[in-house]
Design an enzyme around this catalytic site. Structure first.
Site, PDB file in Angstrom:
ATOM      1  CE  LYS D 164      36.037  31.324  13.811  1.00  0.00           C
ATOM      2  NZ  LYS D 164      35.041  31.057  12.859  1.00  0.00           N
ATOM      3  CD  GLU D 171      39.798  32.887   8.382  1.00  0.00           C
ATOM      4  OE1 GLU D 171      39.646  32.569   9.581  1.00  0.00           O
ATOM      5  OE2 GLU D 171      39.084  32.413   7.478  1.00  0.00           O
TER       6      GLU D 171
END
Lengths: 312, 312, 312, 312
Positions: D164, D171
């Site tokens: 993550k 991102e």
């Protein structure tokens, strides 16, 4: 020798003074009559005396061609024009060819040294023909620092400004290096005095330099730079350096970083960061800052609990 | 005064010599018996003489705690250990507390100067208590350069190594700055001699510095650096600098750029670039280079006409 | 409708096929007689039929002006030339003016979609006059994807290629983002399968995208990309994007990072890193790698003990 | 199945709702009594029913250990705690070992999807033992999107949060890519509507993505993002990604660029830029901006003629 000097601003004025102190006869021209020794460029050229005449042009990039075109009308065979400004190097070779049609010789000369040059001498990077450089050598010898450094006949027309351009690109990244280190030391609060720490590096350390000396000067005047805005201009050479690197596929991450940091410093509300905030808000219902609310106000998105995990 | 010196490698050996020339009595210890003045750390401490004793530790980061633990067993109340290595600053305060339980005092001292320090003096950045610094001041005064610069009592335990860490972060970015400029000048071919151009900047120019002098030394030995690989190590402080900046939300694009350039220089086939090539191939049927084929071979994807527009 | 199509390479060939499947009559021309439907550009124009004729040009940037000049000689009042290549946007307005003198209309059209466009449709960004766009709209409608997206009349001449240029700049940075993440996951070894991790992100996650889908395709073919070299080309638009950003003082650190990473990937021995190594050697007597010795050989500088602290 | 859910903020609340809709029985606990289904963590655990019990923890990073320690006191052998927050991966393995001493099983689960997850499903990256994952699989199956993507058992304890973390690093850089492109298009003014241009890229183009869709959503609400400040938070994972890259010597210039841009966006007066301005003033007598004077006021240094060449 005798030399015409066009542009008597901070740089030009100082250079004229250094030349006079070295025994040269300088006839200056400036659009500001209070600074000018002559009424016009033509008058200045007439005052210089017998050919071959040398005219040093020290005006902003945007004014160089206008000045040179006017000089071309009054100078003649064997005379020399030196562009000492921060001009873009790609303009030098065409300019030299244009002047050569009239027999006028041209040199491009990158000049470094700032306000300290008047006493310490200027670093000079010259582009143009060997013979023309020789004609102007007494001028260069007087402007450069004493000693073996500070002058290079860099190459053909444009090489002087190209060298100066890269010099300034390097300068941008070195300044950014000290600036990042200074900000980090100030933010961390682990050293008692950032100013004293910088000062200590001025001898013995690997990063001793003149720019470090100048940084300490500035910190001595204003220890935390409270009186300055976090705002930095750039004056072209940094951008041209990156463009030249793009053309040649040379990676210049540090120089471009330095340049982008200056760009960002001049943005009141960084547009790219608005877009980042907008996307964060779209996927996360993140708190976003309303531009009208000022720096202290953070408006929670509907249903947002600021304590809960973000960016999921 | 009398000082123990642990670690007689290039840095430690030179520092010992500089101390001896300044009139100090240095008892050195090294795991290499040919370099060592004593058979063991214990023997070294006994040779130093009457307390308070000062021991300077100049060993690799990974060996510091082992050496200090052993010294802690033979030193006593009021004695001083100085860690002069490139240790990580966050270890200093715990180390100082551990030694304080035995009454032993601790200083962390960042040292800069490299192989030139033996003659020019070392820049020293010291962290620790005022009183302990005073005890060791004769050592610092002899190691530092003559003149007013080169020494700072930076702050509490850890401040010395923190200052040195940031110093090295700055150093990385400055070196990158000159390196980018050098590569660009070499690639462009617009100046006749990059070496002479760099040399000219050593006086008068805004970017004159000791690192520039060193760069010119290197170019004088090997003008186009043909004998060197494009491969650069990093030794920790650069990474720690960026980590400290991350903790404090300080943007350090130039320092991190310099670090990443070194990382990339050590990769034979950059994995990220394999992924770029893979994606390009997926959407564009782009030419990709087969790893086995060597640098000259480019294999066209099926149906690819290299002359046709790419990245559409 | 009837359309001429110049350049039947991978992109042009596919586009012609998509147009034919949509019911248009396509007359193609390519310098490769095996691909070409006509013997010459002139023959192609004659085959298209009654004016106004539309000719789509899909050739490399460097060939565009030659093709357009030849077409200008055989097309006439009201005919339309569309440049669908990755041409530099600054050339579009002058090109349009030149053609307008003969009454020929011009559109610049950025095209994205790669080898997938033939089935999924191409994203089209068009620059030029409203009326000209309307003439070619049936072509655009057949090339673009079904649905509401994939076509924009971006603005005046040049706007289409400008939009495509920025599109590609964004693309460079997005590819770099995935590539960095992939390399980090591979290097860390904390996830059992980087391929499966990437695959899992294709739904539900914030970073799901078509480029991610393509990355997974590539990993499915070659899980660790062992068959690819870490070598990435760039094809102009990325550089032009950074240049445009420099002109406008827009900070583009991510896009430029992506570009510089590609530059560096193509260097066998990075010159800048030679300079870093040279300076390290000058001040530290650091170990440097001899270019001739290959990747495994590290030569110690004289007197160097590799275990002792570096960069001091 | 039955599941305890700690933390009913935006993410936790939505996830609870999605689980209920899938037929699970969810007992929620939050420090806010209005949101909470139970009076305490203990009460929540009692309400869940017969062991083995599964408790999903969805609280801020800083609160995770407190919550888990309290849960450890009331859960028992064979029960499962899942940390679904954006916790730092290095804490997972120690946490798992601590819980294992009591027979409690632990999973770390990175969750992506934001406010859209409630309807579209969440991307889940899970770290921990195979058997434990199997126990919680019905929960994962209901939270993830329909279809084959959106779930990965990434590896051992910590692998889920590591995946993550890298996901978020990617991102950051992707968002920066679109943001730079958007700013450049807005600054250039060459396209009639940046919003329409972005919108056109949503199909057919290589850069189509969900983040692009969200960007267009934002532009549809506020075409030039006038209502947003150029200010972007970061929430840890980006920094941790860069730290992990530093540990592994992986170059991450795009990810770090994105992070530094956010840092800079939160600085009112960038300290590094003050230092740049200070040095410029020292060598050039450059115009510097006084912090008190506001964005429009530029004070000339004494004797400065702004029209004359700067940075010499």
């Amino acid at each position: 020798m005798q030399v015409g000097l066009v542009g008597l601003g901070k740089m030009g004025g100082n250079m004229g003074e250094r030349l006079r102190e070295a025994g040269h006869t300088v006839v200056g021209y400036d659009t500001d009559p209070e600074l000018s020794d002559s009424e016009s460029l033509t008058a200045m050229v007439e005052q210089i005396g017998t050919p071959p005449r040398v005219v040093w042009v020290m005006v902003p990039d945007t004014a160089v061609d206008t000045v040179i075109d006017e000089l071309a009308g009054v100078l003649g065979e064997g005379d020399v024009i030196i562009d000492g400004g921060n001009s873009r190097w790609i303009h030098d070779a065409p300019r030299a060819r244009r002047l050569a049609e009239r027999g006028i010789e041209y040199l491009d000369c990158g000049v470094s040294g700032g306000v300290w040059g008047i006493t310490q001498g200027y670093a000079l990077m010259v582009g143009g023909d060997e013979g023309t450089v020789a004609k102007a050598q007494p001028i260069f010898d007087s402007l450069k620092p004493a000693g073996e450094f500070g002058f290079v006949h860099a190459g053909e027309h444009g090489a002087g400004h190209f060298a100066k351009m890269v010099h300034n690109g390097i300068e941008y990244a070195i300044m950014q290096a000290y600036a990042e280190g200074w900000e980090l030391l100030e933010a961390a609060g682990h050293v008692r005095s950032v100013r004293e720490t910088f000062n200590s590096w001025r001898e013995g350390s690997v990063i001793k330099s003149w720019l470090l000396d100048l940084a300490v000067n500035a910190l001595n005047e204003d220890e935390h730079l409270d009186r300055l805005a976090g705002y930095a201009e750039d004056s072209g050479e940094g951008r041209w350096t990156v463009e030249a690197a793009l053309d040649l596929a040379v990676p210049v991450p540090a120089i471009s970083s330095a340049l982008f940091a200056r760009f960002a410093s001049r943005q009141d509300q960084a547009p790219a960061m608005k877009m980042i905030a907008a996307m964060r808000n779209q996927f996360g219902g993140h708190t976003v800052r309303d531009v009208a609310a000022g720096p202290e106000h953070v408006e929670a998105a509907p249903g947002e609990e600021p304590a809960h995990p973000a960016e999921q």
